[in-house]
Enzyme design. Sequence first.
Site: not given
Ligand code: SAH
Length: 345
Positions: A95, A108, A115, A119, A122, A161, A214-216, A290, A333
Amino acid sequence: MSIMENADLKNLTLDQLESFIAGCGKERYRARQIFKWLYQKDATTFEEMSNLSKEFRRELEHTAQISSLVPEVVEISRDGSMKYLFRLADGNAVESVLIPEEDRSTLCISSQVGCAMACEFCLTGTFKLARNLTTAEIVNQVCAVKRETEVRNIVLMGMGEPLANLDNVIRALQIITSPDGMQFSTRRVTVSTAGLVPELDRLGNAVTVNLAVSLNATTDEVRSRLMPINRKYPLRELLDACKRYPLPARRMITFEYVMIKGINDTLEDAKRLVRLISNIPSKVNLIPFNEYDGCSLSKSDQETIDRFHRYLLDKHVTVITRASRGGDISAACGQLRGKLEKRTD
Ligand code: SAH
């Protein structure tokens, strides 16, 4: 069916196309002409390449091919964002999401089917990795959407990724930013990563594009729980790699930070975050988590997000809280799954 498949020219950077053309015994500049046909005129046949001799076009038809993607389904969100489902030649699907804004549209795109990062927050990560996308499949997502509407910015933030498919991603970025190719300014292209440190260094050496990380989380304990890749490349190593990453002039690294209730959203986290990134030219994108079916995490309260946001502002960190778009069509996201479900409403 031929035993050897014809080379898909969409898999080749301009340099590689030049070698291919030289191998056909033709002049080097022909490669540039073909490259322009592919990416500036969106040619899908050799027949239309009118500045090549008929004979050469015939020859290319026997040795090469031009792939393209056509969306199988396009879903439009109430907020205007659009989700494209692309079926690939082997039956897999990915997608892309177009996010229109007043003066710019951001596309995007995906880099993998599924993947391997797994995570916790996700949805894509729950499907495991099926395979890497080819260079052609990455650039063809852009070609397909550009056919319908203007695209100003490209972010590799869809499924997958990007740094785990680095060779194809680098080639795709070279095609996307080539003055003879799609002509995107390097300032309008962003790669987002979960933090693969050696690949980050390789990316920086190979191409000039914006970087989002993506620090998180602000401790290794929490980050390793949310993002297993942190066990391999902990925060210190990741941030050191960010520090040495060669950005386009006057640009900043974007640190993405998904706000998850009770996990990473305290003022202590905000304080640690400020300290962690203090010596890196950067800005912070707060992304309200999300939610999706089957995930036990929930989104931070609005007041918690506002407080976190204000704390960063007070400490002179550039911060935006990203408005979630496309949630009603599972295009936000972390909600991409590469398979459109039947709508029940
Ligand atoms: N693998 C890459 C790109 C894909 S994820 C990465 O990790 O950056 C793109 C962004 O979406 C990342 O910043 C990730 O932290 C965020 N993301 C993933 N799942 C999410 C969710 N359920 N809600 C909000 N953001 C999310």
